[in-house]
Design an enzyme around this catalytic site. Structure first.
Site, short mmCIF file in Angstrom:
data_model
loop_
_atom_site.label_atom_id
_atom_site.label_comp_id
_atom_site.label_asym_id
_atom_site.label_seq_id
_atom_site.Cartn_x
_atom_site.Cartn_y
_atom_site.Cartn_z
N LYS A 147 0.83 -1.21 0.00
CA LYS A 147 0.00 0.00 0.00
C LYS A 147 0.87 1.27 0.00
O LYS A 147 0.64 2.18 -0.78
CB LYS A 147 -0.90 0.05 1.24
CG LYS A 147 -1.85 -1.12 1.37
CD LYS A 147 -2.72 -0.99 2.62
CE LYS A 147 -1.96 -1.00 3.94
NZ LYS A 147 -1.25 -2.28 4.21
N ARG A 160 -9.25 1.52 8.77
CA ARG A 160 -8.82 0.15 9.04
C ARG A 160 -9.88 -0.62 9.81
O ARG A 160 -9.68 -1.80 10.10
CB ARG A 160 -7.55 0.20 9.90
CG ARG A 160 -6.32 -0.30 9.18
CD ARG A 160 -5.18 -0.21 10.17
NE ARG A 160 -4.05 -0.99 9.80
CZ ARG A 160 -2.96 -0.51 9.21
NH1 ARG A 160 -2.89 0.76 8.87
NH2 ARG A 160 -1.95 -1.30 8.95
N ARG A 215 11.52 -6.11 4.55
CA ARG A 215 11.23 -4.67 4.47
C ARG A 215 12.23 -3.89 5.33
O ARG A 215 12.57 -4.29 6.43
CB ARG A 215 9.81 -4.39 4.97
CG ARG A 215 9.54 -2.89 5.16
CD ARG A 215 8.09 -2.52 5.06
NE ARG A 215 7.30 -2.96 6.19
CZ ARG A 215 6.00 -2.70 6.31
NH1 ARG A 215 5.36 -2.03 5.35
NH2 ARG A 215 5.34 -3.13 7.35
N ARG A 258 11.57 -2.62 11.06
CA ARG A 258 10.61 -2.12 12.06
C ARG A 258 10.35 -3.17 13.13
O ARG A 258 10.26 -4.35 12.83
CB ARG A 258 9.28 -1.77 11.37
CG ARG A 258 9.21 -0.33 10.93
CD ARG A 258 8.05 -0.06 9.99
NE ARG A 258 6.78 -0.61 10.42
CZ ARG A 258 5.65 -0.50 9.71
NH1 ARG A 258 5.67 0.12 8.54
NH2 ARG A 258 4.54 -1.01 10.14
N ARG A 282 -0.62 -9.16 13.32
CA ARG A 282 -1.18 -8.09 12.49
C ARG A 282 -2.04 -8.64 11.36
O ARG A 282 -3.05 -8.04 10.99
CB ARG A 282 -0.04 -7.23 11.92
CG ARG A 282 0.59 -6.35 12.98
CD ARG A 282 1.93 -5.82 12.55
NE ARG A 282 1.84 -4.91 11.44
CZ ARG A 282 2.85 -4.62 10.64
NH1 ARG A 282 4.03 -5.19 10.82
NH2 ARG A 282 2.69 -3.77 9.66
P1 ADP Z 1 1.55 -1.49 7.39
O1 ADP Z 1 1.83 -0.49 6.31
O2 ADP Z 1 2.59 -2.54 7.47
O3 ADP Z 1 0.17 -2.06 7.31
P2 ADP Z 1 1.22 0.80 9.04
O4 ADP Z 1 2.43 1.63 9.01
O5 ADP Z 1 0.06 1.19 8.19
O6 ADP Z 1 1.65 -0.70 8.74
O7 ADP Z 1 0.68 0.66 10.53
C1 ADP Z 1 1.52 0.28 11.59
C2 ADP Z 1 0.68 0.19 12.85
O8 ADP Z 1 0.13 1.48 13.16
C3 ADP Z 1 -0.52 -0.74 12.79
O9 ADP Z 1 -0.18 -2.08 13.07
C4 ADP Z 1 -1.42 -0.13 13.88
O10 ADP Z 1 -0.98 -0.48 15.17
C5 ADP Z 1 -1.16 1.36 13.71
N1 ADP Z 1 -2.14 1.98 12.78
C6 ADP Z 1 -1.88 2.56 11.58
N2 ADP Z 1 -3.00 3.02 11.02
C7 ADP Z 1 -4.02 2.73 11.88
C8 ADP Z 1 -5.43 2.94 11.87
N3 ADP Z 1 -6.06 3.53 10.83
N4 ADP Z 1 -6.15 2.50 12.94
C9 ADP Z 1 -5.55 1.90 13.97
N5 ADP Z 1 -4.24 1.66 14.04
C10 ADP Z 1 -3.46 2.07 13.01
P1 ADP Z 2 2.28 -1.77 3.22
O1 ADP Z 2 2.30 -0.27 3.20
O2 ADP Z 2 1.05 -2.35 2.58
O3 ADP Z 2 2.50 -2.33 4.58
P2 ADP Z 2 4.85 -1.62 1.82
O4 ADP Z 2 4.56 -0.71 0.67
O5 ADP Z 2 5.63 -1.06 2.93
O6 ADP Z 2 3.48 -2.31 2.33
O7 ADP Z 2 5.58 -2.92 1.24
C1 ADP Z 2 5.97 -3.99 2.10
C2 ADP Z 2 7.31 -4.53 1.64
O8 ADP Z 2 7.16 -5.21 0.38
C3 ADP Z 2 8.37 -3.45 1.39
O9 ADP Z 2 9.63 -3.99 1.73
C4 ADP Z 2 8.28 -3.18 -0.10
O10 ADP Z 2 9.51 -2.70 -0.64
C5 ADP Z 2 7.93 -4.56 -0.66
N1 ADP Z 2 7.04 -4.50 -1.84
C6 ADP Z 2 6.05 -3.60 -2.10
N2 ADP Z 2 5.43 -3.91 -3.26
C7 ADP Z 2 6.02 -5.03 -3.75
C8 ADP Z 2 5.82 -5.86 -4.93
N3 ADP Z 2 4.87 -5.57 -5.83
N4 ADP Z 2 6.63 -6.93 -5.06
C9 ADP Z 2 7.59 -7.21 -4.14
N5 ADP Z 2 7.82 -6.50 -3.02
C10 ADP Z 2 7.06 -5.41 -2.82
#
Ligand code: ADP
Ligand code: ADP
Ligand code: ZN
Length: 214
Positions: free
Chosen positions: A13, A88, A127, A160, A171
């Protein structure tokens, strides 16, 4: 252009949201980034959010909704925005929909980046995030030019805390329980677009620009 990103943790995302924000010149608003910035700066919000994040749980809606509703009222959001990591939960989506509805606005695109659970754990362990600017990379799929150093700002890259396999499993289960229902919610509104998130980053982006327009 008002867009939200849906998808499991690690689906890509953030990666796609940054590319969309750059191409269409709209702000990228990531609740995860906002919480991490608050943790780094030692704010009250950061202190409260950290415990939930470390446990792989969601930060309560009361702490999250206001933050986003305030953010999208800022001037830079006039042309639209891309929300990454929000909503979310169903209550978050309802709060967003109703705040927009009051202004005669709505979410125009809900982009669901679809990646099966099997792929997620591998993604997350590779990541790396920049401690300074929040840019994300992957040691295999999206490496930096210089190992361990951010391409954008030369900051240090870290794994992270919540990307450790035990927390990722938690998660994912939180995602299935609380966030996946949003797919049907936005489908019913006729704004859902699901893309295959298992293909290369550029291929996913090309799919997205097909419906967002050139
Ligand atoms: P990822 O991109 O891997 O899904 P995020 O950076 O979006 O992780 O989120 C990391 C953490 O921040 C989540 O596991 C949650 O604890 C918190 N978080 C982020 N966005 C929200 C939201 N909209 N509502 C509740 N918790 C959130
Ligand atoms: P999210 O915001 O949904 O948690 P990220 O954008 O941070 O996800 O991506 C999670 C991990 O996967 C990162 O290390 C990123 O570089 C990698 N990644 C993202 N898109 C792709 C893809 N299409 N193929 C392989 N790896 C990817
Ligand atoms: Zn950086």
């Amino acid at each position: 252009m008002k867009i939200i990103m849906l998808g499991a943790p690690g689906a890509g995302k953030g990666t796609q949201a940054k590319m969309i924000a750059a191409k269409y010149d709209i702000p990228h608003i990531s609740t995860g980034d906002i919480f991490r910035a608050n943790i780094k700066n030692g704010t009250e919000l950061g202190k409260k959010a950290k415990a939930y994040m470390d446990a792989g749980q969601l930060v309560p809606d009361e702490l999250t909704v206001e933050l986003v509703l305030d953010r999208i009222k800022q001037k830079d959001c006039i042309k639209g925005y891309i929300l990454d990591g929000f909503p979310r939960t169903i209550p978050q989506a309802e709060a967003l929909d109703s705040a927009l509805n009051d202004r005669g606005e709505k979410i125009e695109y809900a982009i669901n980046v679809d990646v099966p659970d099997e792929n997620i754990v591998k993604r997350m362990s590779g990541r790396r995030a920049c401690v300074n600017c929040g840019a994300t990379y992957h040691i295999v799929y999206n490496p930096t030019k210089e190992e361990g150093i951010c391409d954008v700002c030369k900051g240090e890259l870290i794994l992270r805390d919540d990307d450790k396999p035990e927390t990722v499993a938690k998660r994912l289960s939180v995602y299935h329980d609380q966030t996946q229902p949003l797919i049907d919610h936005y489908d019913a509104k006729g704004v859902l677009h699901t893309v295959d998130g298992t293909v290369d980053i550029d291929v996913v982006f090309a799919e997205i620009t097909k419906f967002l327009g050139e």
